[in-house]
Design an enzyme around this catalytic site. Structure first.
Site, PDB file in Angstrom:
ATOM      1  CE1 TYR A 109      -3.750   2.547   0.937  1.00 36.82           C
ATOM      2  CE2 TYR A 109      -1.935   3.597   2.114  1.00 36.82           C
ATOM      3  CZ  TYR A 109      -3.214   3.649   1.576  1.00 36.82           C
ATOM      4  OH  TYR A 109      -3.936   4.811   1.677  1.00 36.82           O
ATOM      5  CD  GLU A 198      -6.214   4.456  -0.993  1.00 41.54           C
ATOM      6  OE1 GLU A 198      -6.198   4.500   0.250  1.00 41.54           O
ATOM      7  OE2 GLU A 198      -7.254   4.248  -1.656  1.00 41.54           O
TER       8      GLU A 198
END
Length: 387
Positions: A109, A198
């Site tokens: 991530y 993101e």
């Protein structure tokens, strides 16, 4: 302002970030021609909506050939996807993204966002990619690291970049790619006025290549005027019709799930108004800030916007007149209430510039308006009125 995954990936490509090749389609008939630009083999078909959790809702499919691709696309396009972010009403899929499939070895991530508290750019990294970062934060916070970078023209230093990517334990070649990716994300934040980027997941393929497998971007609404290339990416189908109408009238409006509509001037006062409604046992139906210098027409538009919500059982107007004149607000309220034949209780609290004149306008309107002396009194009255 949010954009779609495929649009975010086009921006990533512009800034030399590693992404898979893909094409967007709006109908099944486009598939055969458009996939000619992609390598033969497996494809990933992705529904394009402004919400996470698409995979669990059936919005992401791995297919092996053109026939499977067309079959799955015909099922997906026009489908209403319900995810944990869409709410029970879901979102209709009107465009699809077809991407060359990746052979995933590891998932991570990575995000980059404006941290307003520190006035810095924060990079958040985790070894747990492909999952909701909120879930990772609550269940395994030690698997997340955050590094904050000062705003400057040069961007993050090599030392700062090494700290950001340290959790990934990349090899030497991967570190070079990751370093350039961090620089790219920083540049997008600065040059495109992005609030958030993101990458979830950021992957290592079986060939040890780094790829941004999914991408989400959000942009500062207050800076859109100087980013016409970003504004072009806006998809009104993904936005609440009431919020679109609010933006046309330059109103800060967010629909909520309660029964008491709120009209307030100033974000802080609006938050306090919503808090006191909750304190007295009810829920606000919206956040609505009419701003400091609203015209009579703007106030009328705000009033009509609140009443367009069928869940609204009563309205609380809380105005502290500084730049905003109370008599202007009062006339806007009266005009709107008469135009739409007001049928729900209305409580008004006015204070500040021309509040006496505003109260006179309300009193002479022949409308059933409850006047309140202060915010506490206003909240009590509107809650009692809708019981």
């Amino acid at each position: 302002m949010n954009i779609h995954e495929y649009q975010a990936k086009e921006i990533l490509k512009e800034f030399k970030a590693p992404v898979s090749n893909g094409v967007v389609i709006f109908s099944v008939a486009e598939i055969k021609d458009k996939i000619k630009t992609l390598k033969n083999g497996n494809f990933v078909l992705k529904a394009q909506i402004h919400a996470g959790g698409r995979g669990k809702a059936g919005g992401v499919k791995l297919v092996k050939n053109l026939s499977e691709l067309e079959t799955e696309a015909s099922k997906m396009i026009g489908k209403v996807l319900v995810t944990h972010q869409t709410g029970p009403e879901g979102k209709e899929v009107k465009r699809l993204y077809i991407e060359e499939a990746s052979d995933i070895s590891k998932e991570f991530y990575l995000s980059c966002l404006i941290d307003r508290e520190s006035s810095k750019i924060a990079f958040i990294c985790s070894t747990e990619g492909g999952m909701d970062i909120e879930k990772v934060a609550s269940e395994a916070p030690d698997k997340i690291i955050t590094n904050k970078i000062d705003l400057n023209e040069e961007g993050p230093s090599e030392v700062e970049i090494d700290k950001i990517i340290s959790i990934f334990q990349f090899d030497k070649e991967q570190k070079k790619i990751a370093s350039n990716l961090i620089k790219s994300l920083y540049k997008i934040i600065i040059k495109k006025d992005a609030n958030l980027i993101e990458i979830n997941p950021l992957i290592i393929t079986s060939e040890k290549k780094i790829v941004c497998l999914d991408a989400k971007m959000n942009f500062d609404d207050n800076a859109i005027f100087r980013r016409p290339e970003i504004l072009k990416l806006r998809d009104l189908n993904e936005e609440d019709p009431a919020e679109i109408e609010a933006s046309k009238n330059d109103l800060a409006y967010i629909k909520l799930n309660g029964s008491i509509g709120c009209m307030v001037n100033g974000a802080g006062l609006a938050m306090a108004t919503m808090d006191i409604i909750k304190f007295y046992g009810k829920e606000p139906a919206n956040f609505l800030d009419v701003g400091g210098g609203a015209s009579k027409e703007k106030v009328a538009a705000a009033f009509k916007l609140i009443l367009s919500d069928k869940n609204v059982k009563g309205i609380l107007i809380n105005i502290f007149g500084g730049i905003m004149r109370c008599d202007v607000l009062a006339q806007g309220v009266v005009d709107a209430a008469k135009a739409i034949n007001l049928s729900v209780p209305l409580v008004v609290r006015l204070a500040g510039t021309n509040f006496k004149e505003g109260k006179k306008i309300l009193d002479k309107s022949n409308l059933k308006i409850l006047s309140a002396s202060d915010l506490n009194d206003a909240a009590k009255k509107i809650v009692e009125a809708i019981q």
